[in-house]
Design an enzyme around this catalytic site. Structure first.
Site, PDB file in Angstrom:
ATOM      1  N   ASP A   1      -0.212   5.129   0.929  1.00 25.68           N
ATOM      2  CA  ASP A   1      -0.450   6.188   1.910  1.00 25.68           C
ATOM      3  C   ASP A   1      -0.455   5.645   3.336  1.00 25.68           C
ATOM      4  O   ASP A   1      -1.158   4.679   3.642  1.00 25.68           O
ATOM      5  CB  ASP A   1      -1.775   6.878   1.603  1.00 25.68           C
ATOM      6  CG  ASP A   1      -1.774   7.506   0.218  1.00 25.68           C
ATOM      7  OD1 ASP A   1      -0.743   8.097  -0.155  1.00 25.68           O
ATOM      8  OD2 ASP A   1      -2.794   7.396  -0.494  1.00 25.68           O
TER       9      ASP A   1
ATOM     10  N   ASP B   1       0.870  -1.162   0.000  1.00 23.91           N
ATOM     11  CA  ASP B   1       0.000   0.000   0.000  1.00 23.91           C
ATOM     12  C   ASP B   1       0.916   1.224   0.000  1.00 23.91           C
ATOM     13  O   ASP B   1       2.114   1.121   0.259  1.00 23.91           O
ATOM     14  CB  ASP B   1      -0.898  -0.042   1.236  1.00 23.91           C
ATOM     15  CG  ASP B   1      -1.826   1.148   1.322  1.00 23.91           C
ATOM     16  OD1 ASP B   1      -2.458   1.479   0.309  1.00 23.91           O
ATOM     17  OD2 ASP B   1      -1.909   1.749   2.411  1.00 23.91           O
TER      18      ASP B   1
END
Length: 224
Positions: free
Chosen positions: A10, A8
């Site tokens: 953020d 991922d």
């Protein structure tokens, strides 16, 4: 490549939310109406944190903002955003984690719910070739329309898009001996539950609780 490593973006590889910070950047440089944009951006961010965000509604809000500008002007703003916001936020420990998997010969990809236009240069800044993100729709001339092409890359959508990406490479998920996914969010539990090595990375409270209950390791890349 025997192994697969997924990240991922953020609050996982970055200590910030690149989509939210893009909105803040637009406000700061006077590219959007400050009060109205900040109000809507803050509302969407609060919905995301609460796990109630409608991904299509948010993406088309964000993509609609992108579609206002000629591509040359948009690209110039994005280059400034990278220089002022993103590059200073990339921490050595995050780079080292990604590089460790690249050096091991793993197939590495960043998979994010944030739109492709915002995040593609960020993936390149990490030295990652493969990048799965929400795709903006384009018109016949290649301009952004402000709409989403296909389905969001969030929640269970990350699993669907991951399989489609691998199939495009002529690979099958089951062919990898090991697979990692690093994420900070409980929204990513569907993909974390599929891989052999889920890693709750800088986890929010809900993911930390789920990770403890399931014996998943926790990784804290950032102390702030």
């Amino acid at each position: 490549m025997k192994n697969l490593a997924l990240f991922d973006l953020d609050h996982t590889l970055l200590p910030i939310d690149s989509d939210y910070e893009w909105g803040q950047f637009l406000v700061r440089i006077g590219a959007v109406d400050a009060l109205e944009y900040k109000r809507r951006n803050d509302d969407f961010f609060a919905q995301y944190q609460a796990g109630v965000l409608d991904p299509v509604e948010y993406l088309e809000f964000a993509l609609g903002t992108l579609a206002r500008y000629p591509r040359t002007e948009l690209d110039a703003m994005h280059a400034r955003y990278m220089e002022e916001v993103i590059v200073p936020a990339i921490r050595p420990q995050a780079r080292a984690l990604v590089q460790r998997h690249l050096d091991a010969g793993d197939l590495v990809a960043i998979i994010t719910a944030t739109n492709h236009y915002i995040t593609a240069p960020i993936a390149r800044a990490f030295g990652v070739e493969h990048h799965i993100a929400a795709m903006p729709a384009l018109d016949a001339a290649g301009r952004l329309t402000g709409k989403l092409a296909g389905t969001p890359t969030s929640g269970p959508g990350k699993v669907t898009h991951m399989h489609a990406w691998l199939e495009g490479l002529g690979r099958q998920f089951a062919s990898f001996e090991r697979s990692w996914f690093y994420s900070d969010s409980h929204n990513d539990i569907p993909l974390l539950s599929v891989v052999s090595d889920p890693v709750a990375t800088n986890p929010n409270a809900a993911l930390a609780q789920h990770a403890h209950a399931n014996g998943w390791p926790l990784l804290h890349l950032f102390n702030d």
